[in-house]
Design a protein around this motif. Structure first.
Motif, PDB file in Angstrom:
ATOM      1  N   LEU A 232      44.586  41.894  89.392  1.00 40.26           N
ATOM      2  CA  LEU A 232      44.051  40.546  89.211  1.00 40.26           C
ATOM      3  C   LEU A 232      44.555  39.534  90.223  1.00 40.26           C
ATOM      4  CD1 LEU A 232      44.174  40.296  85.308  1.00 40.26           C
ATOM      5  CD2 LEU A 232      42.202  40.787  86.761  1.00 40.26           C
ATOM      6  N   ASP A 233      45.563  39.865  90.998  1.00 38.12           N
ATOM      7  CA  ASP A 233      46.196  38.906  91.901  1.00 38.12           C
ATOM      8  C   ASP A 233      45.174  38.251  92.834  1.00 38.12           C
ATOM      9  OD1 ASP A 233      48.530  37.608  93.083  1.00 38.12           O
ATOM     10  OD2 ASP A 233      48.247  38.954  94.791  1.00 38.12           O
ATOM     11  N   ALA A 234      44.410  39.058  93.546  1.00 41.03           N
ATOM     12  CA  ALA A 234      43.482  38.520  94.545  1.00 41.03           C
ATOM     13  C   ALA A 234      42.240  37.914  93.908  1.00 41.03           C
ATOM     14  CB  ALA A 234      43.086  39.621  95.531  1.00 41.03           C
ATOM     15  N   ILE A 235      41.627  38.615  92.967  1.00 41.36           N
ATOM     16  CA  ILE A 235      40.357  38.155  92.429  1.00 41.36           C
ATOM     17  C   ILE A 235      40.532  36.905  91.577  1.00 41.36           C
ATOM     18  CG2 ILE A 235      40.435  39.633  90.382  1.00 41.36           C
ATOM     19  CD1 ILE A 235      37.325  38.787  92.498  1.00 41.36           C
ATOM     20  N   ALA A 236      41.622  36.825  90.806  1.00 41.60           N
ATOM     21  CA  ALA A 236      41.852  35.633  89.981  1.00 41.60           C
ATOM     22  C   ALA A 236      42.066  34.411  90.860  1.00 41.60           C
ATOM     23  CB  ALA A 236      43.056  35.857  89.060  1.00 41.60           C
ATOM     24  N   HIS A 237      42.821  34.588  91.939  1.00 35.70           N
ATOM     25  CA  HIS A 237      43.072  33.444  92.815  1.00 35.70           C
ATOM     26  C   HIS A 237      41.798  33.049  93.570  1.00 35.70           C
ATOM     27  CE1 HIS A 237      44.810  31.083  96.164  1.00 35.70           C
ATOM     28  NE2 HIS A 237      45.625  30.686  95.205  1.00 35.70           N
ATOM     29  N   SER A 238      41.003  34.010  93.960  1.00 38.75           N
ATOM     30  CA  SER A 238      39.746  33.694  94.634  1.00 38.75           C
ATOM     31  C   SER A 238      38.825  32.901  93.713  1.00 38.75           C
ATOM     32  CB  SER A 238      39.053  34.981  95.090  1.00 38.75           C
ATOM     33  OG  SER A 238      37.858  34.703  95.783  1.00 38.75           O
ATOM     34  N   ALA A 239      38.814  33.255  92.430  1.00 37.67           N
ATOM     35  CA  ALA A 239      37.984  32.529  91.471  1.00 37.67           C
ATOM     36  C   ALA A 239      38.458  31.084  91.324  1.00 37.67           C
ATOM     37  CB  ALA A 239      38.011  33.239  90.119  1.00 37.67           C
ATOM     38  N   ARG A 240      39.757  30.890  91.185  1.00 37.80           N
ATOM     39  CA  ARG A 240      40.279  29.528  91.043  1.00 37.80           C
ATOM     40  C   ARG A 240      40.053  28.731  92.321  1.00 37.80           C
ATOM     41  NH1 ARG A 240      45.385  28.590  87.225  1.00 37.80           N
ATOM     42  NH2 ARG A 240      44.571  26.510  87.698  1.00 37.80           N
ATOM     43  N   SER A 241      40.241  29.377  93.462  1.00 37.54           N
ATOM     44  CA  SER A 241      40.059  28.686  94.742  1.00 37.54           C
ATOM     45  C   SER A 241      38.601  28.283  94.933  1.00 37.54           C
ATOM     46  CB  SER A 241      40.516  29.582  95.886  1.00 37.54           C
ATOM     47  OG  SER A 241      41.879  29.936  95.746  1.00 37.54           O
ATOM     48  N   THR A 242      37.691  29.192  94.581  1.00 36.63           N
ATOM     49  CA  THR A 242      36.267  28.885  94.725  1.00 36.63           C
ATOM     50  C   THR A 242      35.882  27.699  93.835  1.00 36.63           C
ATOM     51  OG1 THR A 242      35.741  31.176  95.281  1.00 36.63           O
ATOM     52  CG2 THR A 242      33.935  29.812  94.448  1.00 36.63           C
ATOM     53  N   TYR A 243      36.377  27.693  92.601  1.00 34.19           N
ATOM     54  CA  TYR A 243      36.069  26.590  91.683  1.00 34.19           C
ATOM     55  C   TYR A 243      36.590  25.276  92.253  1.00 34.19           C
ATOM     56  CZ  TYR A 243      36.263  23.601  87.548  1.00 34.19           C
ATOM     57  OH  TYR A 243      36.134  22.545  86.677  1.00 34.19           O
ATOM     58  N   ALA A 244      37.826  25.280  92.753  1.00 36.03           N
ATOM     59  CA  ALA A 244      38.401  24.056  93.317  1.00 36.03           C
ATOM     60  C   ALA A 244      37.636  23.608  94.558  1.00 36.03           C
ATOM     61  CB  ALA A 244      39.879  24.282  93.652  1.00 36.03           C
ATOM     62  N   ALA A 245      37.266  24.558  95.410  1.00 35.42           N
ATOM     63  CA  ALA A 245      36.570  24.212  96.653  1.00 35.42           C
ATOM     64  C   ALA A 245      35.162  23.703  96.391  1.00 35.42           C
ATOM     65  CB  ALA A 245      36.533  25.430  97.572  1.00 35.42           C
ATOM     66  N   MET A 246      34.519  24.207  95.355  1.00 35.06           N
ATOM     67  CA  MET A 246      33.168  23.749  95.037  1.00 35.06           C
ATOM     68  C   MET A 246      33.147  22.263  94.718  1.00 35.06           C
ATOM     69  SD  MET A 246      30.749  26.113  95.245  1.00 35.06           S
ATOM     70  CE  MET A 246      29.471  25.666  94.054  1.00 35.06           C
ATOM     71  N   ARG A 247      34.205  21.754  94.161  1.00 36.82           N
ATOM     72  CA  ARG A 247      34.263  20.327  93.826  1.00 36.82           C
ATOM     73  C   ARG A 247      34.434  19.461  95.062  1.00 36.82           C
ATOM     74  NH1 ARG A 247      38.981  20.031  89.582  1.00 36.82           N
ATOM     75  NH2 ARG A 247      39.854  21.504  91.092  1.00 36.82           N
TER      76      ARG A 247
END
Length: 408
Positions: free
Chosen positions: A71-86
């Motif tokens: 989960l290390d990479a995929i969880a962080h990618s999900a959080r990063s994508t959500y933050a970047a979308m804003r």
């Protein structure tokens, strides 16, 4: 041209310590900033030592992740994508296949353009079980269909996309910095390296993650066949592969000449490169290894397996650049004996390889090509939204690339 706002997602973070992708993002991002672009690097809090808001001009956004192998990479990618979308970036630039699964979000739910750099075929890595491999194979399939542009760091990877997915991937190889030469006296008591008792030209060096696909176990078995007072130095550590590292320690226990330093950086690493009899990389899977480029740029003789990414760098077999059949214990042993038999000739050959690597693998060329990809996608370059303050973030040739790809 107007500056672009670029989000880098998928890497562990910067400043880079261990990890080729992290060094890639740091060198790429810093140079893009120097050209006037605004780059945000999303960092994992379990990787960065100090939560800086800015580094080499790049904005750093630190987000927690789930610190497990799966989960290390995929969880962080999900959080990063959500933050970047804003924050509405011009370019979402994903690195590696797994994190790239999230590229579908900005690709189809925003006006941003999406770029993905493939650094290797991650589903072939031995640490993954059947389920994880299936997910990563799906990620590879998506990487050929979702991003506006897919970048490959080696010709072998570009050929893979053309052959397997009928996708034209833009070939943009890694660069390599000018490596400095240091005496072994820079090894310090504090990092445990001084006690290794190393002498120039009297040790072999492996640098990188201790993972099955890099085959350090094969290197230990080959080294144990060599007589004398040589040393074998492993400068690297685990990557969610503790059981495998334990097996290496057991294998090496019978030979006190084998030493493990853990990850080392900076002048210590440069000293280990420049004073080694040879750098050895027996991998059966690579993208385009930065450690090989660094060793070659240090003028160090190299001994590597004959996988396509290594052949791209070495071009041919000869003094200073020795190849052996992948996975072949006898072949590796013979190559080590050859490189140790006449070190003067090997260093002369390594000096020729050094000039080739410094000429062909330049970060400035990589940035030229990447910038050309961005500008091809964003025509004319525009700024979609106001730039947030830094505090808001915390909580193949250049000519070929300039021709570009149209989005899928």
């Amino acid at each position: 041209m107007s500056p672009l706002r670029i989000a880098m997602i998928g890497q562990r973070g910067v400043p880079a310590t261990f990890g080729g992708i992290e060094h890639h993002v740091e060198e790429l991002g810093a140079r893009l900033v120097a050209r006037g672009h605004e780059v945000t690097v999303f960092c994992r809090t379990n990787y960065v030592r100090e939560p800086l808001q800015e580094y080499r001009g790049m904005r750093l956004c630190h987000l927690p992740t789930v610190g497990t192998k799966h989960l290390d990479a995929i969880a962080h990618s999900a959080r990063s994508t959500y933050a970047a979308m804003r924050d509405h970036y011009d370019i979402f630039h994903y690195h590696a296949l797994g994190p790239g699964l999230l590229s579908v979000v900005p690709r189809f739910a925003s006006r941003s353009k999406v770029v993905l750099t493939a650094h290797g075929l991650d589903y072939d890595r031995a640490k993954w079980g059947k389920g994880a491999r299936s997910v990563l194979k799906f990620a590879a399939w998506m990487s050929a269909r979702v991003p506006d542009v897919t970048i490959a760091v080696s010709r072998a990877l570009a050929d893979y996309y053309a052959r397997r997915h009928d996708r034209e991937a833009v070939y943009i190889p890694n660069g390599v910095p000018q490596m400095r030469s240091h005496p072994l006296s820079v090894l310090a008591d504090g990092d445990g390296t001084r006690e290794m008792g190393l002498e120039r030209g009297r040790y072999l060096l492996f640098v990188g993650r201790l993972v099955p696909e890099k085959m350090p176990d094969l290197l230990i078995r080959a080294f144990r066949r060599l007589p004398g007072d040589l040393r074998l130095v492993f400068a690297g550590g685990t990557s969610f592969t503790n059981d495998y590292v334990d097996s290496l320690l057991r294998l090496a226990a019978a030979d006190p000449r084998v030493v493990f330093t853990g990850y080392v950086y900076g002048a210590v690493l440069e000293a280990l490169y420049s004073n080694a009899a040879a750098f050895v990389l027996p991998s059966d899977l690579e993208g385009l290894p930065l450690t090989l480029l660094e060793a070659a740029a240090s003028g160090t003789p190299v001994v590597v397996s004959d996988i396509p990414p290594h052949l791209e760098v070495l071009v041919t077999n000869g003094p200073g650049r020795r190849l052996f059949p992948t996975g072949d214990l006898d072949g590796l042993t013979d190559a080590l004996r050859v490189v140790l038999a006449d070190q003067e000739a090997e260093r002369e050959g390594a000096a020729v390889l050094r000039q080739h690597v410094l000429r062909c693998y330049r970060w400035d060329d990589a940035v030229d090509a990447t910038e050309a990809v961005y500008h091809k996608l964003v025509r004319p370059p525009r700024r979609l939204y106001p730039v947030p303050s830094p505090s808001a973030h915390n909580g193949s040739s250049v000519e070929a690339v300039a021709a570009g790809q149209d989005g899928t």
